[in-house]
Design a protein around this motif. Sequence first.
Motif, short mmCIF file in Angstrom:
data_model
loop_
_atom_site.label_atom_id
_atom_site.label_comp_id
_atom_site.label_asym_id
_atom_site.label_seq_id
_atom_site.Cartn_x
_atom_site.Cartn_y
_atom_site.Cartn_z
N ASP A 116 48.40 43.15 29.56
CA ASP A 116 48.23 43.83 30.85
C ASP A 116 48.85 43.04 31.98
OD1 ASP A 116 46.91 45.81 29.50
OD2 ASP A 116 44.89 45.10 30.03
N VAL A 117 48.78 41.71 31.91
CA VAL A 117 49.42 40.89 32.94
C VAL A 117 50.93 41.08 32.92
CG1 VAL A 117 49.88 38.52 33.67
CG2 VAL A 117 47.56 39.19 33.05
N LEU A 118 51.52 41.09 31.72
CA LEU A 118 52.96 41.29 31.62
C LEU A 118 53.39 42.67 32.10
CD1 LEU A 118 53.66 39.61 28.15
CD2 LEU A 118 54.06 38.66 30.42
N ASP A 119 52.52 43.65 31.94
CA ASP A 119 52.83 45.01 32.40
C ASP A 119 52.51 45.23 33.87
OD1 ASP A 119 53.70 45.66 29.90
OD2 ASP A 119 51.82 46.57 29.24
N GLY A 120 52.02 44.18 34.56
CA GLY A 120 51.73 44.31 35.98
C GLY A 120 50.53 45.17 36.29
N MET A 121 49.52 45.19 35.40
CA MET A 121 48.36 46.06 35.59
C MET A 121 47.19 45.37 36.28
SD MET A 121 48.45 48.00 31.88
CE MET A 121 47.03 49.00 32.29
N SER A 122 47.32 44.08 36.63
CA SER A 122 46.29 43.32 37.35
C SER A 122 44.93 43.40 36.66
CB SER A 122 46.17 43.82 38.79
OG SER A 122 47.39 43.68 39.48
N PRO A 123 44.81 42.88 35.43
CA PRO A 123 43.52 42.95 34.74
C PRO A 123 42.45 42.07 35.36
CG PRO A 123 45.05 41.60 33.50
CD PRO A 123 45.83 42.20 34.61
N GLU A 124 42.83 41.17 36.27
CA GLU A 124 41.81 40.32 36.91
C GLU A 124 41.00 41.05 37.96
OE1 GLU A 124 45.40 39.99 39.59
OE2 GLU A 124 44.96 40.17 37.45
N VAL A 125 41.44 42.25 38.33
CA VAL A 125 40.73 43.04 39.35
C VAL A 125 39.57 43.77 38.70
CG1 VAL A 125 40.95 44.86 41.08
CG2 VAL A 125 42.85 43.27 40.69
N GLU A 126 38.38 43.64 39.27
CA GLU A 126 37.19 44.30 38.75
C GLU A 126 37.24 45.79 39.07
OE1 GLU A 126 34.85 42.91 36.96
OE2 GLU A 126 35.76 40.91 37.06
N PRO A 127 36.41 46.59 38.39
CA PRO A 127 36.40 48.04 38.69
C PRO A 127 36.09 48.37 40.13
CG PRO A 127 35.29 47.60 36.60
CD PRO A 127 35.58 46.27 37.20
N ASP A 128 35.36 47.50 40.85
CA ASP A 128 35.05 47.77 42.25
C ASP A 128 36.16 47.34 43.20
OD1 ASP A 128 34.84 45.07 41.93
OD2 ASP A 128 32.83 44.88 42.80
N GLY A 129 37.31 46.91 42.67
CA GLY A 129 38.45 46.54 43.51
C GLY A 129 38.43 45.11 43.99
N THR A 130 37.56 44.25 43.45
CA THR A 130 37.49 42.86 43.85
C THR A 130 37.93 41.96 42.70
OG1 THR A 130 35.18 42.65 43.15
CG2 THR A 130 35.60 43.35 45.43
N ARG A 131 38.21 40.74 43.04
CA ARG A 131 38.55 39.73 42.04
C ARG A 131 37.97 38.39 42.46
NH1 ARG A 131 45.02 38.59 43.03
NH2 ARG A 131 44.86 38.03 45.24
N ARG A 132 37.82 37.51 41.51
CA ARG A 132 37.27 36.18 41.78
C ARG A 132 38.40 35.22 42.14
NH1 ARG A 132 32.15 35.80 39.37
NH2 ARG A 132 31.30 37.90 39.22
N VAL A 133 38.22 34.52 43.26
CA VAL A 133 39.20 33.53 43.68
C VAL A 133 38.49 32.21 43.92
CG1 VAL A 133 40.78 35.22 44.68
CG2 VAL A 133 39.00 34.19 46.10
N LEU A 134 39.24 31.13 43.84
CA LEU A 134 38.69 29.79 43.99
C LEU A 134 38.68 29.41 45.47
CD1 LEU A 134 37.65 27.52 42.12
CD2 LEU A 134 39.93 26.51 42.27
N SER A 135 37.55 28.95 45.93
CA SER A 135 37.40 28.55 47.33
C SER A 135 36.66 27.23 47.38
CB SER A 135 36.63 29.62 48.11
OG SER A 135 36.41 29.20 49.45
N GLY A 136 37.05 26.35 48.33
CA GLY A 136 36.36 25.08 48.48
C GLY A 136 37.30 23.99 48.95
N ASP A 137 36.80 22.76 48.93
CA ASP A 137 37.58 21.61 49.38
C ASP A 137 37.29 20.45 48.44
OD1 ASP A 137 35.02 20.91 50.06
OD2 ASP A 137 35.29 21.27 52.21
N VAL A 138 37.52 19.22 48.89
CA VAL A 138 37.35 18.06 48.03
C VAL A 138 35.89 17.82 47.67
CG1 VAL A 138 39.44 16.92 48.84
CG2 VAL A 138 37.29 16.59 50.09
N SER A 139 34.96 18.38 48.46
CA SER A 139 33.54 18.19 48.18
C SER A 139 33.04 19.10 47.06
CB SER A 139 32.71 18.43 49.44
OG SER A 139 32.89 19.77 49.90
N GLY A 140 33.77 20.15 46.76
CA GLY A 140 33.35 21.08 45.72
C GLY A 140 34.08 22.40 45.85
#
Length: 450
Positions: A411-435
């Motif tokens: 799906d990634v190779l086909d450009g289908m964005s499988p990381e997107v949840e059914p509600d239209g959101t995805r998990r991304v990494l947020s933070g700094d050196v503390s965590g």
Amino acid sequence: MPDQSPASRPEAPSDDGTPADGRTPSDDGATGPESSGATSPGAGSTPGKPTHDDAMVPTRSPAPSPERSRRFQAAARVLAIGSGELVLVVLALIIIGYVLGKLWVVLLPVVLALLFTTVLWPLARFLRKHSWPPALAALVTLLLFLAAFGGIVAWIAPQVVNQVEDLADQFSAGLQEVQNWLAGPPFNLGDGQVDSAIDSVINQVQSNAQNIAGYAYTTATTIGSIVVNLVLALVLTFFYLKDGPRWVPWLAAQTGPKAAPHVAALSLKTWKTLSEFIRQQALVGFVDAFFIGLGLLVLGVPLVLPLAVLTFFGAFVPIIGAFVAGAFAVLIALVTNGFTTALIVLAIVIVVQQIEGNVLQPILQGRGLNLHAAVVILAVTAGTSLAGIIGAFLAVPVAALIAVAYRYGRDVLDGMSPEVEPDGTRRVLSGDVSGSELVSEHAEEPNPLR
């Protein structure tokens, strides 16, 4: 006008095309084509056009294109590169398999603990949501699991112990019936022949006593290894239950902002797949155990509860587990209740397994694992040959995880964005050196960490 003498004046040809002197063209050695070596066009040929000899017959094969050589070289180059890449991939898989085989002693408790966690996580999550400390929730969940398992064993063991002596006596009587059956038609084997065959088997066993002792030692060692692995798996299960929500953010933080959404999405998909597998097999095992146990109870076959429990746990090894559990039920029915009851039990087992395989399993697999029956059979066969019973147990979930990873990459190779949840959101990494942590964002919004 010059005077033309008869010797120099050409003579007119006759009506049949022969010169007036009666000579044919072949009579004159100076004018015949064979003698002069010159090639003259045949009758009806057009000057300026090539002629075809009878031996040079045209074919339907097209004339080679000027680009054929270049294209052949390009195709050969592509084939060579593809073959080299395939060799490298196979070599990498062999190396990975070798390393995993060497680390199997460490990986087995990890995998077993992961499967145990999928079963126990709903209760631990319920306790955590009701303000229980993570460590206390994990400990209580694990103790309840051990208590339930120990209770089942304590409930079944007395029944087995109480009936095993009667079962042994009935088994001896069954052997006597088999001996009497062989002595009658159509075999008509005399008692001496049957006794001779039994003595031969006994002598063979005695001659291989040393090998049998070695097998017994190996079996005892294997059982000890299984116990150690189970203890390690339970310890790891406690840590999984206690620190479970931290694993995915930690794993995503080891990769980077761009790969974090894919790591989080793939981890959640594999977790859901494992949980779905456990739920499916538990439901299938319960259905098999209930109906087969009910049939054994109605027919008066002993050891109903142990056989039902064996059938339940056998469902976690697809196809092979159900076959082995059914074979045990038929064997005990044959020894204790006779041939007719054994046939009825066999019919019950076949009917229940056919309903499971053709109705229940396709519905569950269609919603969950999405694995073809042929893939399941091949996975179980490969797992059994590689790691025995444990391999047969782990074969289907491992095959399901490989299928999940393959579909995600496709799906990634086909450009289908499988990381997107059914509600239209995805998990991304947020933070700094503390965590760092995984947070949800809408897929349309840009990720500031990219």
